[in-house]
Scaffold this motif. Structure first.
Motif, mmCIF file in Angstrom:
data_model
loop_
_atom_site.group_PDB
_atom_site.id
_atom_site.type_symbol
_atom_site.label_atom_id
_atom_site.label_comp_id
_atom_site.label_asym_id
_atom_site.label_seq_id
_atom_site.Cartn_x
_atom_site.Cartn_y
_atom_site.Cartn_z
ATOM 1 N N ASP A 221 19.199 11.923 -4.039
ATOM 2 C CA ASP A 221 18.822 13.336 -4.024
ATOM 3 C C ASP A 221 18.102 13.707 -2.741
ATOM 4 O O ASP A 221 18.367 14.754 -2.139
ATOM 5 C CB ASP A 221 17.943 13.669 -5.238
ATOM 6 C CG ASP A 221 18.700 13.540 -6.547
ATOM 7 O OD1 ASP A 221 19.946 13.560 -6.536
ATOM 8 O OD2 ASP A 221 18.041 13.405 -7.586
ATOM 9 N N ILE A 222 17.176 12.857 -2.311
ATOM 10 C CA ILE A 222 16.455 13.098 -1.063
ATOM 11 C C ILE A 222 17.425 13.152 0.111
ATOM 12 O O ILE A 222 17.320 14.003 0.992
ATOM 13 C CB ILE A 222 15.370 12.015 -0.844
ATOM 14 C CG1 ILE A 222 14.275 12.173 -1.903
ATOM 15 C CG2 ILE A 222 14.793 12.082 0.562
ATOM 16 C CD1 ILE A 222 13.313 11.008 -1.959
ATOM 17 N N TRP A 223 18.388 12.230 0.122
ATOM 18 C CA TRP A 223 19.386 12.183 1.196
ATOM 19 C C TRP A 223 20.157 13.500 1.254
ATOM 20 O O TRP A 223 20.399 14.038 2.332
ATOM 21 C CB TRP A 223 20.326 11.002 0.961
ATOM 22 C CG TRP A 223 21.347 10.813 2.036
ATOM 23 C CD1 TRP A 223 21.185 10.132 3.205
ATOM 24 C CD2 TRP A 223 22.679 11.347 2.056
ATOM 25 N NE1 TRP A 223 22.335 10.192 3.949
ATOM 26 C CE2 TRP A 223 23.277 10.936 3.258
ATOM 27 C CE3 TRP A 223 23.414 12.111 1.163
ATOM 28 C CZ2 TRP A 223 24.571 11.258 3.596
ATOM 29 C CZ3 TRP A 223 24.717 12.443 1.504
ATOM 30 C CH2 TRP A 223 25.279 12.019 2.703
ATOM 31 N N HIS B 83 22.000 20.376 0.032
ATOM 32 C CA HIS B 83 21.369 21.226 -0.980
ATOM 33 C C HIS B 83 20.022 21.665 -0.429
ATOM 34 O O HIS B 83 19.356 20.911 0.264
ATOM 35 C CB HIS B 83 21.129 20.469 -2.294
ATOM 36 C CG HIS B 83 22.380 19.978 -2.932
ATOM 37 N ND1 HIS B 83 23.215 20.779 -3.645
ATOM 38 C CD2 HIS B 83 22.931 18.745 -2.965
ATOM 39 C CE1 HIS B 83 24.232 20.071 -4.087
ATOM 40 N NE2 HIS B 83 24.083 18.835 -3.681
ATOM 41 N N SER B 84 19.613 22.874 -0.751
ATOM 42 C CA SER B 84 18.297 23.314 -0.303
ATOM 43 C C SER B 84 17.213 22.876 -1.287
ATOM 44 O O SER B 84 16.092 22.584 -0.901
ATOM 45 C CB SER B 84 18.267 24.827 -0.120
ATOM 46 O OG SER B 84 18.601 25.463 -1.345
#
Length: 83
Positions: A5-7, A14-15
């Protein structure tokens, strides 16, 4: 999962991301009952090819589990899928 998700956020794919967790000790989901019935029926049934019959017979009174076929034996496609 969090690193993935962080990547995504770091690479502007994604914002924002929303992550939802279940409340502790409240992890039962209503369809789990249906899957449990299928599991029990599968364990006590000799299955060769017709798993749909096992699903159908797993809850005969309540009709909770209704199999939905994707393709027939003759190759007829009922639900189009992709790889």
């Amino acid at each position: 999962m969090l690193w993935y998700d962080i990547w995504h956020v770091e690479h502007n794919l994604h914002s924002t991301l929303n992550i939802h967790f279940l409340i502790a000790l409240h992890t039962k989901f209503a369809p789990d009952c249906g899957f449990g019935l299928i599991k029990q029926a599968y364990r006590r049934t000799r299955v060769s090819t017709y798993i749909a019959k096992v699903v159908e017979n797993s809850s005969p009174e309540s009709r909770l589990n209704i199999p939905q076929l994707v393709r027939l034996e003759d190759g007829t496609v009922i639900v189009k899928t992709s790889d």
